[in-house]
Design an enzyme around this catalytic site. Structure first.
Site, PDB file in Angstrom:
ATOM      1  N   GLY A   1       0.817  -1.209   0.000  1.00  0.00           N
ATOM      2  CA  GLY A   1       0.000   0.000   0.000  1.00  0.00           C
ATOM      3  C   GLY A   1       0.853   1.263   0.000  1.00  0.00           C
TER       4      GLY A   1
ATOM      5  NE  ARG B   1      -2.947  12.108  -8.267  1.00  0.00           N
ATOM      6  CZ  ARG B   1      -4.028  12.686  -7.748  1.00  0.00           C
ATOM      7  NH1 ARG B   1      -4.318  12.541  -6.480  1.00  0.00           N
ATOM      8  NH2 ARG B   1      -4.822  13.395  -8.485  1.00  0.00           N
TER       9      ARG B   1
END
Ligand code: ADE
Length: 236
Positions: free
Chosen positions: A21, A44
């Site tokens: 993650g 990002r």
């Protein structure tokens, strides 16, 4: 050929991508386990790397938190970069500490969910979000060969990290669902939709009914066990 969320060039990703993650975990995996790792995307600050593990080309890229984030990266990797296999390596909360304790590893054969994403795909019918059988079998055999115990079974993918209801925990225990996490049902749905193989393996980071949680050292050790299973699975 960048996509809206991935800045890599065509061919930058290997056929298999390991997906934690956390972007910094992706970097740590690349630094620790891959030879000649090159960062291929950082849009990002969601980092992706490609290198090799024991001579096999392999990528690692973060998927962020929750089904929407994981679905975006899974879709673009499969549909736009031609990735064939995704292996999520994440954490989960056990619904029953007596059956599944801190540091134990669950391989998600299937994933229930409170998300509607797979119903959106299936005209509001239930979709059985399942792992790819070959990857699942390889992972289970690999774990056995390495002498690392794993539980294989169902997990529950929730949209609510904070707010899992106590009644839900009872129901999950009653239906033999092992643990709660936040991405697997979405990734399995994306893999089905775009014709790829997916598997999630998860380390228990907390026991939800008691609030027990792993300390930093336990996190690191158990993470290494899961990483070894994932890397050796990717070699097959
Ligand atoms: N991932 C790790 N622990 C979790 C929890 N308790 N709930 C949801 N996702 C998790």
């Amino acid at each position: 050929m960048a996509t809206p969320h991935i800045g890599a060039a065509a061919g930058d990703f290997a056929g298999i991508v390991l997906m934690p993650g956390d972007p910094l975990r992706a970097r740590l995996i690349a630094d620790t386990y891959l030879q000649d790792a090159v960062q291929v995307t950082s849009v990002r600050n969601v980092f992706g790397y490609t290198g090799s593990y024991r001579g096999k080309r392999l990528s690692v890229m973060a998927h962020g938190m929750g089904i929407p984030s994981a679905s975006i990266y899974a879709t673009e990797l499969i549909r736009d970069y031609g990735v064939g296999t995704l292996i999520r390596i994440g954490s989960c909360g056990s619904v029953d500490g007596a059956r599944l304790g801190l540091r134990d590893i669950v391989i998600a054969m299937g994933a229930c969910t409170d998300s509607k994403v797979n119903r959106l795909r299936l005209l509001d019918h239930d979709f059985a979000a399942i792992a790819d059988f070959e990857v699942l079998r390889t992972a289970v055999e690999t774990a056995a060969r390495l002498g690392k115990p794993v539980r294989v079974g169902n997990v529950f993918t929730t949209d609510l990290f904070y707010g899992v209801q106590p009644q839900l925990l009872d129901v999950l225990r009653g239906m033999n669902v092992n643990a709660v996490e936040m991405e697997t049902a979405g990734i399995y749905g994306v893999a089905a939709q775009y014709g790829a193989r997916a598997l999630a393996m998860l380390t228990v980071s907390d026991v939800i009914p008691t609030g027990e949680a792993m300390d930093a050292e336990a996190r690191q050790n158990s993470f290494q066990d899961m990483m070894e299973i994932a890397l050796e699975t990717a070699l097959q």
